[in-house]
Design an enzyme around this catalytic site. Sequence first.
Site, PDB file in Angstrom:
ATOM      1  N   TRP A 140      12.734   6.894   0.706  1.00 41.42           N
ATOM      2  CA  TRP A 140      11.972   7.825   1.535  1.00 41.42           C
ATOM      3  C   TRP A 140      12.900   8.715   2.371  1.00 41.42           C
ATOM      4  O   TRP A 140      12.478   9.277   3.366  1.00 41.42           O
ATOM      5  CB  TRP A 140      11.050   7.031   2.469  1.00 41.42           C
ATOM      6  CG  TRP A 140       9.826   6.492   1.800  1.00 41.42           C
ATOM      7  CD1 TRP A 140       8.586   7.069   1.762  1.00 41.42           C
ATOM      8  CD2 TRP A 140       9.696   5.272   1.063  1.00 41.42           C
ATOM      9  NE1 TRP A 140       7.714   6.280   1.052  1.00 41.42           N
ATOM     10  CE2 TRP A 140       8.356   5.176   0.598  1.00 41.42           C
ATOM     11  CE3 TRP A 140      10.569   4.251   0.728  1.00 41.42           C
ATOM     12  CZ2 TRP A 140       7.879   4.105  -0.147  1.00 41.42           C
ATOM     13  CZ3 TRP A 140      10.098   3.180  -0.020  1.00 41.42           C
ATOM     14  CH2 TRP A 140       8.773   3.113  -0.448  1.00 41.42           C
ATOM     15  N   CYS A 187       4.926   5.632  -2.733  1.00 41.30           N
ATOM     16  CA  CYS A 187       3.718   4.813  -2.891  1.00 41.30           C
ATOM     17  C   CYS A 187       2.895   5.164  -4.121  1.00 41.30           C
ATOM     18  O   CYS A 187       2.406   4.276  -4.822  1.00 41.30           O
ATOM     19  CB  CYS A 187       2.868   4.850  -1.630  1.00 41.30           C
ATOM     20  SG  CYS A 187       1.963   6.392  -1.353  1.00 41.30           S
ATOM     21  N   HIS A 198      -1.815   6.816   2.000  1.00 41.00           N
ATOM     22  CA  HIS A 198      -1.081   5.733   1.328  1.00 41.00           C
ATOM     23  C   HIS A 198      -1.890   5.315   0.108  1.00 41.00           C
ATOM     24  O   HIS A 198      -3.115   5.194   0.177  1.00 41.00           O
ATOM     25  CB  HIS A 198      -0.869   4.551   2.274  1.00 41.00           C
ATOM     26  CG  HIS A 198      -0.173   3.391   1.627  1.00 41.00           C
ATOM     27  ND1 HIS A 198       0.950   3.547   0.835  1.00 41.00           N
ATOM     28  CD2 HIS A 198      -0.444   2.059   1.620  1.00 41.00           C
ATOM     29  CE1 HIS A 198       1.336   2.365   0.385  1.00 41.00           C
ATOM     30  NE2 HIS A 198       0.497   1.449   0.835  1.00 41.00           N
ATOM     31  N   ASP A 213      -0.994  -4.228  -3.532  1.00 41.94           N
ATOM     32  CA  ASP A 213      -0.143  -3.095  -3.139  1.00 41.94           C
ATOM     33  C   ASP A 213       1.307  -3.447  -3.453  1.00 41.94           C
ATOM     34  O   ASP A 213       1.833  -4.444  -2.963  1.00 41.94           O
ATOM     35  CB  ASP A 213      -0.324  -2.820  -1.642  1.00 41.94           C
ATOM     36  CG  ASP A 213       0.360  -1.538  -1.193  1.00 41.94           C
ATOM     37  OD1 ASP A 213       1.097  -0.932  -2.004  1.00 41.94           O
ATOM     38  OD2 ASP A 213       0.160  -1.136  -0.031  1.00 41.94           O
ATOM     39  N   TYR A 241       5.626  11.875   4.286  1.00 40.86           N
ATOM     40  CA  TYR A 241       4.181  11.617   4.242  1.00 40.86           C
ATOM     41  C   TYR A 241       3.838  10.288   4.904  1.00 40.86           C
ATOM     42  O   TYR A 241       2.686   9.995   5.195  1.00 40.86           O
ATOM     43  CB  TYR A 241       3.675  11.648   2.792  1.00 40.86           C
ATOM     44  CG  TYR A 241       3.963  10.401   1.993  1.00 40.86           C
ATOM     45  CD1 TYR A 241       3.006   9.406   1.850  1.00 40.86           C
ATOM     46  CD2 TYR A 241       5.200  10.200   1.385  1.00 40.86           C
ATOM     47  CE1 TYR A 241       3.270   8.254   1.117  1.00 40.86           C
ATOM     48  CE2 TYR A 241       5.471   9.059   0.656  1.00 40.86           C
ATOM     49  CZ  TYR A 241       4.500   8.088   0.527  1.00 40.86           C
ATOM     50  OH  TYR A 241       4.768   6.954  -0.181  1.00 40.86           O
TER      51      TYR A 241
END
Length: 732
Positions: free
Chosen positions: A280, A315, A374, A397, A561
Site C-alpha cells: 500500500w 483488497c 474495503h 477476508d 483508499y
Amino acid sequence: MSETSRTTFGGRRAVPPNNSNAAENDPPTVELQGPVPRGVNLQDYLNVTNVHLFKERWDTNKVDHHTDKYASNKLIVRRGQSFYIQIDFNRPYDPTRDLFRVEYVIGLYPQENKGTYIPVPVVSELQSGKWGAKVVMREDRSVRLSIQSSPECIVGKFRMYVAVWTPYGIIRTSRNPETDTYILFNPWCEEDAVYLDNAKEREEYVLNDIGVIFYGDFSDIKSRSWSYGQFEDGILDACLYVMDRAKMDLSGRGNPIKVSRVGSAMVNARDDEGVLIGSWDNIYAYGVPPSAWTGSVDILLEYHSSENPVRYGQCWVFAGVFNTFLRCLGIPARIVTNYFSAHDNNANLQTDIFLEEDGNVNSKLTKDSVWNYHCWNEAWMTRPDLPVGFGGWQVVDSTPQENSDGMYRCGPASVQAIKHGHICFQFDAPFVFAEVNSDLVYITAKKDGTHVVETVDSTHIGKLIVTKQVGGDGIEDITDTYKFQEGKEEERLALETALMYGAKKPLKTEGVIKLRSDVDMDFEVENAVLGNDFKLTITFRNKSPTRYTISAYLSGNITFYTGVSAAEFKNETFNVTLEPLSFKKKEVLIRAGEYMGQLLEQASLHFFVTARVNETRDVLAKQKSTVLTIPKVIIKVRGAKVVGSDMIVTVEFTNPLKETLQNVWIRLEGPGVIKPKRKMFPEIRPNSTVQWEEVCRPWVSGPRKLIASMTSDSLRHVYGELDLQIQRRPSV
C-alpha cells in the site's frame, strides 16, 4: 519411508501427516494371502483391460455435474451425485463368481477412517449419502457402473484403481493418470454443506467466471470487471496447490469452514508464503501494481509455477483471487464492497479521530482509519458448529489486516450473527462487526493532556454494502443483511448485544459538548476530472437568532483508499460571519497543479474541514473523499465472433494529461476468448494515442467479456471492457 524421517511420539504410534494432494503412494498391484500354487496363473482370473471415464466436455458426467466448463481432459465431478464409468475385462463379468470393487485414493498415507482411502463396493441399490457402485449395464466383456459419492467426501484429485478378488489375493490395476478423478463441492446436492437452493444464484456464484468489483467512494461509486477464470487451464490444480502449500490435512478438505479459513490465510503472503504480497506504499518497482491486474488467472498460475508469492495485491485483488479459489472448488462465493469501512486497531468498536485544539487532525494519536471502501468475500455454507440460524453467507477476508489465531486471516464469520450482534461466535465476528457498525468519534486532545469527545457519528461507518447483482452487472445493496436500519429499535438491540459480548467498550463522554449546535456545516466536492481544476463548496447554516463568527480550516490530502494520508497538498484557513437565521457558502478552488505531482494509485483526494464557533466553542468537523474521473481504455473487435474463428482485438489509449506517460503496460484478457496478454510502451506523449492488436480464437460460446487495464509510472487504475456474444461453431 526412512527410519530417520518417521514421526514418532514416545509410547504412541503416529501416522505421518497426510497434507499434500500432489504426493502419491501407490497401493500394490498384487496383494497375495500366501504362495500361489504351481500351475495357477492369476491372469486366468477376471482382469481389467481398460477403464472409460466419459470425461469429454459433452459427456453426461461433466454436463450433469456442471463441470463441462473446466478446461481439463480429466474427469471432474461433484460430490454426493452419481456418475458413470465403464470397465472392460478380459472375459464377460459373472456376478455370481466374480468380485471386484473400485478404489479412490488421495495423498501419501491413505486411510479409510480419514477418508483418504475409499473402497467403493458394488451394491444392488445406491444409497443416498454413501459411496457405492451399481452395475447399470453388462455387455459382452464390459460393465457400466453408476458410482455414488459421499456428500462429505474430501475435495481434491483422487487416484482411481480397480481391485479384483481371487482365491489367492487381490489383483489391482496399475497407476494410470488418465483415470485421475477430481471431486468438488456440490451446491446442487441437498446433503452437501454448500447446498444453494436457488438455480440463478448457483449460476452466478459458482459458474460465472467474470465478475464486477465496486470501488471508488460512497458518493461516486465506480466499477470494474474482473476475470475469475476458475475454469481456465491449470487453475483447479493451482487452487489445490494453495491448500498443499498451507500443509492443510487432507482429511479436513471436505469441510468448507476449514477450506475457506485456510484460503483466507493463504491468499495473502503476510506470514505463510501465500499467493499475494500486499503493498500500500505506491512503490511497485519489483512487481505489478495492484491496479494493473485484470483477473486471477495470471496470479494463480504464476504462484503455482514459481512456488513464490506474487507481487502485488490490495483488497480487491485479494478478494478477486479468493473468489476464484472458492468458486473453482465449488463453494458459492461473491465479492462484497463496504463503503466507509472501519479498521479498528484497538478493538474498542469505535473509530477515534483525534483533533488538535485548533481543529487540525492529530496524526500521532489517530491510529484508527476509515477506508473509502474495503472488499472482502462471502462464502455460502452451513455452520453446524454454530447455533441454528447462523448458516448461509459467511464473511471471509484474505486482506491481511489483523492477526487471527496467530495468522493474518479473517472468517468465516456469519453475516446473520454480525447483524444481530452475536459476535461471540467464531471466527473473527468482532472485527467484521467493527468494520460495518462502529462509531466515528471526534476527540479533542487538549494541551493539558485531557481528551474531550466533541461529536459522535454513529451512521458514517458501513454506509453502504454492495455486491454484483445476480444475472447482471448492476449493483445490489446488501447493507440490510449486515445491519438493521440506523436508529431502529433492532439496531440498538444489536449494538447492546455486541456490548454484552464485550466487543464495544463504553464511551467516556465526560465533558461532552452538546451534540446539537446552532450552526451546521457541510461541504460538497465538484465532480473532478483528472488533470483539471475543480471547486469545493462549504456551506455554513445558522439556525438561531444569534450572530456567530466562525474560524475554519480546510485540509486537502492525497490518500490511499485505506484512508491513510500520504501528503497534504492544500491547506487554507478562513473566517466566516453568520448573520442570524442565514447561511453562507465559501468556495475553494483546487488547482490541478496542486495535486497532480503527488497522485497515488487510485487518484483519491480526501478533504477535512473543521470549524470552531468562536462564541460557543462548538467544534464542527466533516470529512469527504473524492475519486477523480480517469480516462478509459478502448477495446474494439472485428471479424466473426464465432467459436474457433479468428477475431482481431484492438486496444487503444489516449493520454489526456499534459505530461508524457512513462513505462506504460497494457494488459488484456477475456475468459474463453483470449488468454491473458500484456504489452509495454516506453512512453505515450500528451494527447497521443497508442494501439495494440491481437488475433484470438474464442473457445467458449455465449456472453463473454474482454477486460483491459493500463498502468504507468504516473497514471494507474485505467480500465476498459467490452461485452461480446460469441456464437457456437456452425455444425457441418
